[in-house]
Design a protein around this motif. Structure first.
Motif, PDB file in Angstrom:
ATOM      1  N   LEU A 188       0.456  -1.509  -0.345  1.00 50.98           N
ATOM      2  CA  LEU A 188       0.235  -0.029  -0.288  1.00 50.98           C
ATOM      3  C   LEU A 188       0.923   1.141  -0.343  1.00 50.98           C
ATOM      4  CD1 LEU A 188      -0.227   1.285   3.258  1.00 50.98           C
ATOM      5  CD2 LEU A 188      -1.433  -1.163   3.252  1.00 50.98           C
ATOM      6  N   GLU A 189       0.238   2.320  -0.241  1.00 54.62           N
ATOM      7  CA  GLU A 189       1.263   3.901  -0.576  1.00 54.62           C
ATOM      8  C   GLU A 189       0.386   4.292   0.704  1.00 54.62           C
ATOM      9  OE1 GLU A 189       1.722   6.274  -4.097  1.00 54.62           O
ATOM     10  OE2 GLU A 189       0.838   7.613  -2.513  1.00 54.62           O
ATOM     11  N   ILE A 190       1.094   4.927   1.988  1.00 51.76           N
ATOM     12  CA  ILE A 190       0.617   5.886   2.917  1.00 51.76           C
ATOM     13  C   ILE A 190       1.399   7.346   2.619  1.00 51.76           C
ATOM     14  CG2 ILE A 190       0.399   4.096   4.493  1.00 51.76           C
ATOM     15  CD1 ILE A 190       3.442   5.674   5.543  1.00 51.76           C
ATOM     16  N   SER A 191       1.106   8.812   3.406  1.00 50.63           N
ATOM     17  CA  SER A 191       1.569  10.113   2.545  1.00 50.63           C
ATOM     18  C   SER A 191       1.468  10.607   4.572  1.00 50.63           C
ATOM     19  CB  SER A 191       0.868  10.934   2.150  1.00 50.63           C
ATOM     20  OG  SER A 191      -0.092  11.048   2.493  1.00 50.63           O
ATOM     21  N   VAL A 192       2.884  11.073   4.363  1.00 46.39           N
ATOM     22  CA  VAL A 192       2.717  11.706   6.141  1.00 46.39           C
ATOM     23  C   VAL A 192       2.826  13.133   5.658  1.00 46.39           C
ATOM     24  CG1 VAL A 192       3.909  12.353   7.822  1.00 46.39           C
ATOM     25  CG2 VAL A 192       3.853   9.912   7.517  1.00 46.39           C
ATOM     26  N   ILE A 193       2.167  14.051   5.871  1.00 41.16           N
ATOM     27  CA  ILE A 193       1.719  15.731   5.926  1.00 41.16           C
ATOM     28  C   ILE A 193       2.752  15.744   6.876  1.00 41.16           C
ATOM     29  CG2 ILE A 193       0.502  17.530   5.308  1.00 41.16           C
ATOM     30  CD1 ILE A 193       0.226  15.336   3.037  1.00 41.16           C
ATOM     31  N   ALA A 194       3.574  16.693   7.122  1.00 39.59           N
ATOM     32  CA  ALA A 194       4.388  17.251   8.222  1.00 39.59           C
ATOM     33  C   ALA A 194       4.770  18.556   7.920  1.00 39.59           C
ATOM     34  CB  ALA A 194       5.758  16.718   8.060  1.00 39.59           C
ATOM     35  N   SER A 195       4.910  19.004   8.923  1.00 39.07           N
ATOM     36  CA  SER A 195       5.584  20.459   9.359  1.00 39.07           C
ATOM     37  C   SER A 195       6.522  20.750  10.017  1.00 39.07           C
ATOM     38  CB  SER A 195       4.032  20.987   9.938  1.00 39.07           C
ATOM     39  OG  SER A 195       3.542  20.423  10.877  1.00 39.07           O
ATOM     40  N   ARG A 196       7.098  22.018  10.091  1.00 39.88           N
ATOM     41  CA  ARG A 196       8.018  22.194  10.612  1.00 39.88           C
ATOM     42  C   ARG A 196       7.829  23.373  10.562  1.00 39.88           C
ATOM     43  NH1 ARG A 196      13.836  23.562   9.638  1.00 39.88           N
ATOM     44  NH2 ARG A 196      15.479  23.128  11.065  1.00 39.88           N
ATOM     45  N   GLY A 197       8.897  24.163  11.942  1.00 38.47           N
ATOM     46  CA  GLY A 197       8.560  25.764  11.955  1.00 38.47           C
ATOM     47  C   GLY A 197      10.099  26.361  11.424  1.00 38.47           C
ATOM     48  N   ALA A 198      10.118  27.330  11.532  1.00 38.62           N
ATOM     49  CA  ALA A 198      11.115  28.153  11.581  1.00 38.62           C
ATOM     50  C   ALA A 198      11.879  27.864  12.738  1.00 38.62           C
ATOM     51  CB  ALA A 198      10.907  29.784  11.508  1.00 38.62           C
ATOM     52  N   ASP A 199      11.103  27.433  13.561  1.00 38.34           N
ATOM     53  CA  ASP A 199      12.259  27.113  14.923  1.00 38.34           C
ATOM     54  C   ASP A 199      12.178  25.990  15.369  1.00 38.34           C
ATOM     55  OD1 ASP A 199       9.462  26.297  15.763  1.00 38.34           O
ATOM     56  OD2 ASP A 199       9.415  26.882  17.509  1.00 38.34           O
ATOM     57  N   GLY A 200      12.677  24.873  14.323  1.00 36.63           N
ATOM     58  CA  GLY A 200      13.061  23.512  14.565  1.00 36.63           C
ATOM     59  C   GLY A 200      12.068  22.809  14.726  1.00 36.63           C
ATOM     60  N   SER A 201      10.425  23.136  15.244  1.00 39.00           N
ATOM     61  CA  SER A 201       9.401  22.381  16.070  1.00 39.00           C
ATOM     62  C   SER A 201       8.903  21.209  14.701  1.00 39.00           C
ATOM     63  CB  SER A 201       8.369  23.596  16.315  1.00 39.00           C
ATOM     64  OG  SER A 201       8.034  23.903  15.714  1.00 39.00           O
ATOM     65  N   PHE A 202       8.761  20.343  14.817  1.00 45.30           N
ATOM     66  CA  PHE A 202       7.428  19.932  14.377  1.00 45.30           C
ATOM     67  C   PHE A 202       6.743  18.905  14.535  1.00 45.30           C
ATOM     68  CE2 PHE A 202       7.336  15.164  12.823  1.00 45.30           C
ATOM     69  CZ  PHE A 202       7.887  14.653  11.371  1.00 45.30           C
ATOM     70  N   ARG A 203       5.563  18.651  13.732  1.00 44.40           N
ATOM     71  CA  ARG A 203       4.629  18.542  13.955  1.00 44.40           C
ATOM     72  C   ARG A 203       3.658  17.210  12.744  1.00 44.40           C
ATOM     73  NH1 ARG A 203       1.979  19.079  18.990  1.00 44.40           N
ATOM     74  NH2 ARG A 203       2.398  20.668  19.591  1.00 44.40           N
ATOM     75  N   ALA A 204       3.477  16.048  12.987  1.00 47.03           N
ATOM     76  CA  ALA A 204       2.674  15.059  11.689  1.00 47.03           C
ATOM     77  C   ALA A 204       1.450  14.745  12.258  1.00 47.03           C
ATOM     78  CB  ALA A 204       3.939  14.261  11.405  1.00 47.03           C
ATOM     79  N   TYR A 205       1.148  14.707  10.929  1.00 51.35           N
ATOM     80  CA  TYR A 205      -0.133  14.081  11.312  1.00 51.35           C
ATOM     81  C   TYR A 205      -0.141  12.849  10.885  1.00 51.35           C
ATOM     82  CZ  TYR A 205      -2.558  19.243   9.919  1.00 51.35           C
ATOM     83  OH  TYR A 205      -2.739  20.442  10.437  1.00 51.35           O
ATOM     84  N   GLU A 206      -1.419  11.959  11.667  1.00 44.65           N
ATOM     85  CA  GLU A 206      -1.191  10.443  10.992  1.00 44.65           C
ATOM     86  C   GLU A 206      -0.989  10.461   9.928  1.00 44.65           C
ATOM     87  OE1 GLU A 206      -4.218   8.621  13.604  1.00 44.65           O
ATOM     88  OE2 GLU A 206      -4.450   6.646  12.424  1.00 44.65           O
ATOM     89  N   PRO A 207      -0.354   9.327   9.498  1.00 40.01           N
ATOM     90  CA  PRO A 207      -0.462   8.567   8.193  1.00 40.01           C
ATOM     91  C   PRO A 207      -1.401   8.741   7.215  1.00 40.01           C
ATOM     92  CG  PRO A 207       1.567   7.955   8.666  1.00 40.01           C
ATOM     93  CD  PRO A 207       0.754   8.661  10.402  1.00 40.01           C
ATOM     94  N   ALA A 208      -1.902   8.714   5.807  1.00 40.50           N
ATOM     95  CA  ALA A 208      -3.312   8.633   5.863  1.00 40.50           C
ATOM     96  C   ALA A 208      -2.513   7.363   4.330  1.00 40.50           C
ATOM     97  CB  ALA A 208      -3.462   9.616   4.393  1.00 40.50           C
ATOM     98  N   MET A 209      -3.589   6.577   4.335  1.00 43.52           N
ATOM     99  CA  MET A 209      -3.458   5.619   3.164  1.00 43.52           C
ATOM    100  C   MET A 209      -3.866   6.321   1.776  1.00 43.52           C
ATOM    101  SD  MET A 209      -4.941   1.195   2.573  1.00 43.52           S
ATOM    102  CE  MET A 209      -6.286   1.598   3.035  1.00 43.52           C
ATOM    103  N   ASN A 210      -3.697   5.713   0.748  1.00 44.60           N
ATOM    104  CA  ASN A 210      -3.987   6.830  -0.072  1.00 44.60           C
ATOM    105  C   ASN A 210      -4.329   5.480  -1.548  1.00 44.60           C
ATOM    106  OD1 ASN A 210      -3.403   8.785   1.085  1.00 44.60           O
ATOM    107  ND2 ASN A 210      -1.027   9.072  -0.160  1.00 44.60           N
ATOM    108  N   ARG A 211      -5.128   5.220  -1.739  1.00 48.60           N
ATOM    109  CA  ARG A 211      -5.524   4.226  -3.103  1.00 48.60           C
ATOM    110  C   ARG A 211      -5.269   5.626  -4.755  1.00 48.60           C
ATOM    111  NH1 ARG A 211      -4.866   0.460  -1.630  1.00 48.60           N
ATOM    112  NH2 ARG A 211      -6.012  -0.810   0.028  1.00 48.60           N
ATOM    113  N   HIS A 212      -4.502   4.844  -5.551  1.00 48.85           N
ATOM    114  CA  HIS A 212      -4.822   5.834  -6.810  1.00 48.85           C
ATOM    115  C   HIS A 212      -5.055   5.214  -8.051  1.00 48.85           C
ATOM    116  CE1 HIS A 212      -1.269   7.194  -4.388  1.00 48.85           C
ATOM    117  NE2 HIS A 212      -1.190   8.770  -5.943  1.00 48.85           N
ATOM    118  N   GLY A 213      -6.094   5.844  -9.014  1.00 47.35           N
ATOM    119  CA  GLY A 213      -6.909   5.382 -10.397  1.00 47.35           C
ATOM    120  C   GLY A 213      -5.849   6.254 -11.700  1.00 47.35           C
ATOM    121  N   SER A 214      -5.660   5.496 -12.359  1.00 44.11           N
ATOM    122  CA  SER A 214      -4.752   6.224 -13.775  1.00 44.11           C
ATOM    123  C   SER A 214      -4.024   7.652 -12.909  1.00 44.11           C
ATOM    124  CB  SER A 214      -6.008   6.906 -14.983  1.00 44.11           C
ATOM    125  OG  SER A 214      -6.987   6.132 -14.572  1.00 44.11           O
TER     126      SER A 214
END
Lengths: 363, 363
Positions: A188-214
């Motif tokens: 399967l394919e997942i994606s991580v939507i992550a974020s980093r602040g200018a101060d080096g702080s880090f947060r990520a949403y829970e990975p989502a499973m992706n389904r593609h077509g064409s």
């Protein structure tokens, strides 16, 4: 942290649906926005404070744009590097131009990822028809030819499973710099939507499973059916990537998950990402607000969610489903204001929520 | 139901924060918006497709506005009736002008509510200083003098508890048509955000408990601490009111709840309402989307919520709390893009969510 204060202006390069959603998130935080996009009917222009319609090569228009902005960001990774570099000499540009540069070339991107000790699909630099035949053999006779630059949504790609198919792919795509990616039979394919602040702080949403077509994302499903350790590994890899890039903003990182739960990075998008649209419906802080927070120097928001969910893209004729979606009554619909529904064109998306303890019925 | 299709244009009379949030909700459903507001710095103009800045008395500008719109709505109830009537001869106007008319005059509104068998505070028509003294005596020596028209957020009101105070109130407000409302020693105030479609369909969000300070809404709390039957009664009264008005759109109805749980309508606002801002954070379909759905002839959305919540208004200097709110990380902040924080001015709001089964932490 001394971030922008309400009333400041955020410039957004690119006026598609991502820019549109970023502009609305910025407005909700009290910021004005200027969209820079050559297309006079850019979807984002409808929700932004202002629109500058000029080519990305128009240095004078870019300078005028920079002058009116406090900070500049972008909503797609195929912004000409020259434009981004020019702007970064005038005003802060987030995410960094280095991230744009890496993501514009599949070969550079994969080498960068591997340099962090993170796996990708096997890949081969292709500079001639002979290279391609040799690479196909090394890849076990099966792989995907991709242009190194300007590919998205499955464009500029060909699956090759024979020397003849490789020769044909060369005829079609050989005018561009290419790579061959070994075929990965992922589970399967997942994606991580992550974020980093200018101060080096880090947060990520829970990975989502992706389904593609064409070659186009069709659905993102949260939670993904994966052990917590695999998800934590993916998030840790995302953190290594954004740290190495000195990144500021939201990033979308697609991973293949093999049948034995190994992770390989497929692609990095240095921007908000289609597979993060669900956050707008299932989280207090969406990926769009998170990106605006990061680029304007505000503290990152939490990435917890209140509901399970499934996000479905509405592509081309899928807009004909809209009346039915509206009748569902609790589906969170988001249309992009595009007049014409061409095949393959992303027209909107819909997120169905599954609150974990059920919803409360007022009647 | 044959509603508007994406790409249609919704006109909004009034360009304050409610218009701003309506414009964003309309954009999310694929509609373009035009704000009609004389103020060139109207907050809604920043998120709308277009802004016509002209006086509400400019019939030519109104006609130009109508020509460009498929349907017209309004975001505040003090739109001159003549403007609304003029427009309704040119394009559909929702909610109906009759609702506007009733809500512009406290006397007319209360008589209308009573005519439906729904209680209000006792009230007296005041046409002279003598009327006021007599009414004060009838009301038990205590009441609130209010201008019949153009009052909002506690403006144009005076609490009177003596004949001398009544005389002073007459001196201050007697130039306007007045009413005296008998003082109601209510236990709490709730509001029902209800909606009615052109087809007669009806939906209401769960009533919120409201807290005021200096006559301005400070907080809305959901759920309200009331028995289910009382909440159901309030919703049923809301349905009687919108049915009688032939209403189309979202309406905000404020109720006093007495110590023995009797309900009295305090005030009706024929528009989206400050006490419904929580729906944007706690429901799949916000009051803003619901209103856009109703006025554009689309099916109403469900009014279930996924979380308990508390909405807090940010008034005047409250904007200084914004950095702290951003640091909370999971508070849903909404600022209105107003440059200057004057005392009593609504600058934004923040909703804190309490998901019923806890949030899911991705890390």
């Amino acid at each position: 942290m001394a971030g922008l204060t309400p009333g400041a202006t955020i410039g957004i390069l690119g006026g598609g649906q991502l820019g549109r959603m970023l502009a609305m998130a910025a407005a909700r935080l009290g910021f004005a926005t200027i969209i820079f996009d050559p297309d006079i009917s850019a979807p984002a222009a409808q929700t932004a404070s202002r629109h500058i319609a000029a080519p990305y090569t128009d240095l004078e228009a870019l300078a005028q744009f920079a002058k009116a902005c406090d900070v500049i960001t972008y909503e797609f990774e195929n912004i000409p590097l020259e434009a981004a570099r020019h702007l970064s000499g005038l005003k802060p540009v987030h995410p960094p131009v280095a991230a744009l540069e890496s993501s514009q070339d599949r070969l550079v991107e994969k080498r960068f990822i591997n340099s962090l000790g993170i796996a990708t699909a096997p890949f081969f630099e292709i500079n001639g028809a002979q290279d391609l035949q040799a690479a196909l053999a090394s890849a076990g006779g099966r792989g995907i030819v991709k242009t190194r630059r300007m590919g998205y949504d499955g464009k500029g790609q060909a699956l090759v499973e024979s020397p003849a198919a490789a020769a044909q792919a060369w005829d079609e795509l050989g005018a561009h710099p290419l790579i061959l990616e070994g075929f990965v039979d992922f589970a399967l394919e997942i994606s991580v939507i992550a974020s980093r602040g200018a101060d080096g702080s880090f947060r990520a949403y829970e990975p989502a499973m992706n389904r593609h077509g064409s070659g186009i994302l069709r659905m993102s499903i949260v939670p993904a059916p994966l052990p917590g350790e695999v998800m934590a590994d993916a998030v840790a890899m995302a953190q290594r990537i954004v740290t190495a890039l000195g990144y500021v903003g939201v990033i979308g990182i697609e991973f293949f998950v093999t049948r034995d739960n190994a992770l390989m990075v497929n692609e990095i998008a240095p921007r908000v990402h289609n597979s993060g649209h669900w956050t707008e419906a299932a989280c207090a802080i969406s990926q769009f607000e998170q990106h605006i927070r990061a680029v304007s120097g505000l503290p990152l928001g939490q990435t917890t969610r209140h509901s399970d969910c499934v996000m479905e893209n509405l592509i081309g004729d899928d807009v004909e489903k809209v009346p039915g979606i509206l009748l569902e009554g609790d589906a969170v619909l988001h249309l992009y204001g595009k007049a014409e529904a061409r095949p393959g064109r992303k027209m909107g998306h819909v997120t169905r929520l599954f609150p974990r303890a059920g919803e409360v019925d007022p009647q």
